[in-house]
Enzyme design. Structure first.
Site, short mmCIF file in Angstrom:
data_model
loop_
_atom_site.label_atom_id
_atom_site.label_comp_id
_atom_site.label_asym_id
_atom_site.label_seq_id
_atom_site.Cartn_x
_atom_site.Cartn_y
_atom_site.Cartn_z
CE LYS A 76 -14.97 -30.44 26.71
NZ LYS A 76 -14.30 -30.04 27.98
CG HIS A 91 -16.11 -35.24 27.43
ND1 HIS A 91 -15.89 -35.26 28.79
CD2 HIS A 91 -16.75 -36.40 27.15
CE1 HIS A 91 -16.39 -36.38 29.29
NE2 HIS A 91 -16.91 -37.09 28.32
CG ASN A 110 -10.79 -28.63 27.84
OD1 ASN A 110 -11.93 -28.72 27.38
ND2 ASN A 110 -10.42 -29.23 28.95
CE1 TYR A 118 -17.96 -32.45 31.34
CE2 TYR A 118 -19.20 -30.93 29.98
CZ TYR A 118 -18.10 -31.73 30.18
OH TYR A 118 -17.13 -31.80 29.20
CD GLU A 170 -19.11 -39.47 29.80
OE1 GLU A 170 -18.78 -38.97 30.89
OE2 GLU A 170 -18.31 -39.60 28.85
P1 RTP Z 1 -13.51 -33.87 30.07
O1 RTP Z 1 -14.33 -34.45 31.20
O2 RTP Z 1 -14.18 -32.70 29.38
O3 RTP Z 1 -13.02 -34.90 29.13
O4 RTP Z 1 -12.18 -33.24 30.67
P2 RTP Z 1 -11.25 -33.80 31.81
O5 RTP Z 1 -11.70 -35.15 32.27
O6 RTP Z 1 -9.86 -33.63 31.33
O7 RTP Z 1 -11.54 -32.72 32.95
P3 RTP Z 1 -12.61 -32.72 34.15
O8 RTP Z 1 -11.85 -32.58 35.40
O9 RTP Z 1 -13.55 -33.89 34.01
O10 RTP Z 1 -13.38 -31.37 33.89
C1 RTP Z 1 -14.44 -31.31 32.95
C2 RTP Z 1 -14.30 -30.06 32.12
O11 RTP Z 1 -14.57 -28.93 32.94
C3 RTP Z 1 -13.82 -27.82 32.48
N1 RTP Z 1 -12.95 -27.34 33.56
N2 RTP Z 1 -12.81 -26.07 33.83
N3 RTP Z 1 -12.01 -23.61 34.97
C4 RTP Z 1 -11.50 -24.74 35.45
O12 RTP Z 1 -10.69 -24.78 36.35
C5 RTP Z 1 -11.94 -26.00 34.85
N4 RTP Z 1 -11.57 -27.23 35.22
C6 RTP Z 1 -12.22 -28.07 34.40
C7 RTP Z 1 -12.99 -28.29 31.29
O13 RTP Z 1 -13.72 -28.01 30.10
C8 RTP Z 1 -12.92 -29.79 31.55
O14 RTP Z 1 -12.64 -30.49 30.36
MG MG Z 2 -13.71 -35.61 32.81
#
Ligand code: RTP
Ligand code: MG
Length: 140
Positions: A11, A117, A114, A51, A128
């Site tokens: 990212k 992804h 973070n 997204y 994807e």
């Molecule tokens: P990713 O999809 O990026 O691999 O991450 P993930 O599965 O661990 O998390 P996900 O729940 O799918 O959320 C996608 C991305 O959204 C951002 N996020 N921001 N501000 C917040 O509370 C929040 N929660 C999620 C993060 O960049 C997350 O990786």
């Molecule tokens: Mg995710």
């Protein structure tokens, strides 16, 4: 376990800090082969389409702005159980919860910024990968 492919993004927060090589070293050390990789700068609309599943979440607009704020590195990783292995190497979404030694524990700046992804299931991995790469670009 079967050979599998997953989709990964390094990212903007990580590309800006020149962490692409350090992150790739962690993938390779875990047995994940980088079979496709390109550096691109998404528009906000392209980030939004990627997204789309999060469109109703309160952080969606901020997430799209962030993903379009600087270049990303889009990748396909291949290995035994690659989807689960990649998520293990990434660590928890919130770096405060991520296990020591994971990418997010070492490099992430916040729950939003973070660093990486990774796809969460075989169906999303296939979608994807197809969003970013043609079959000819996947070199196993
Ligand atoms: P990713 O999809 O990026 O691999 O991450 P993930 O599965 O661990 O998390 P996900 O729940 O799918 O959320 C996608 C991305 O959204 C951002 N996020 N921001 N501000 C917040 O509370 C929040 N929660 C999620 C993060 O960049 C997350 O990786
Ligand atoms: Mg995710």
């Amino acid at each position: 376990m079967a050979l599998e492919r997953t989709f990964s993004i390094i990212k903007p927060d990580a590309t800006k800090r020149n962490l692409t090589g350090a992150i790739n070293a962690k993938f390779e050390a875990a047995g994940l082969r980088i079979v496709a990789q390109k550096r691109i700068h998404l528009t906000k609309a392209q980030a939004g389409a990627f997204y789309a599943v999060h469109a109703e979440r309160p952080f969606y607009d901020e997430l799209c702005e962030f993903m379009a704020s600087a270049p990303i590195v889009a990748q396909v990783l291949e290995g035994e159980g690659a989807i689960a292995k990649n998520r293990e190497v990434m660590g928890a979404t919130n770096p405060a919860d991520a296990d020591a030694g994971t990418i997010r524990a070492e490099f992430a700046q916040s729950v939003g910024e973070n660093s990486v992804h990774g796809s969460d299931a075989p169906e999303t991995a296939a979608e994807e990968i197809a969003y970013f790469f043609s079959g000819l670009e996947l070199v196993g």
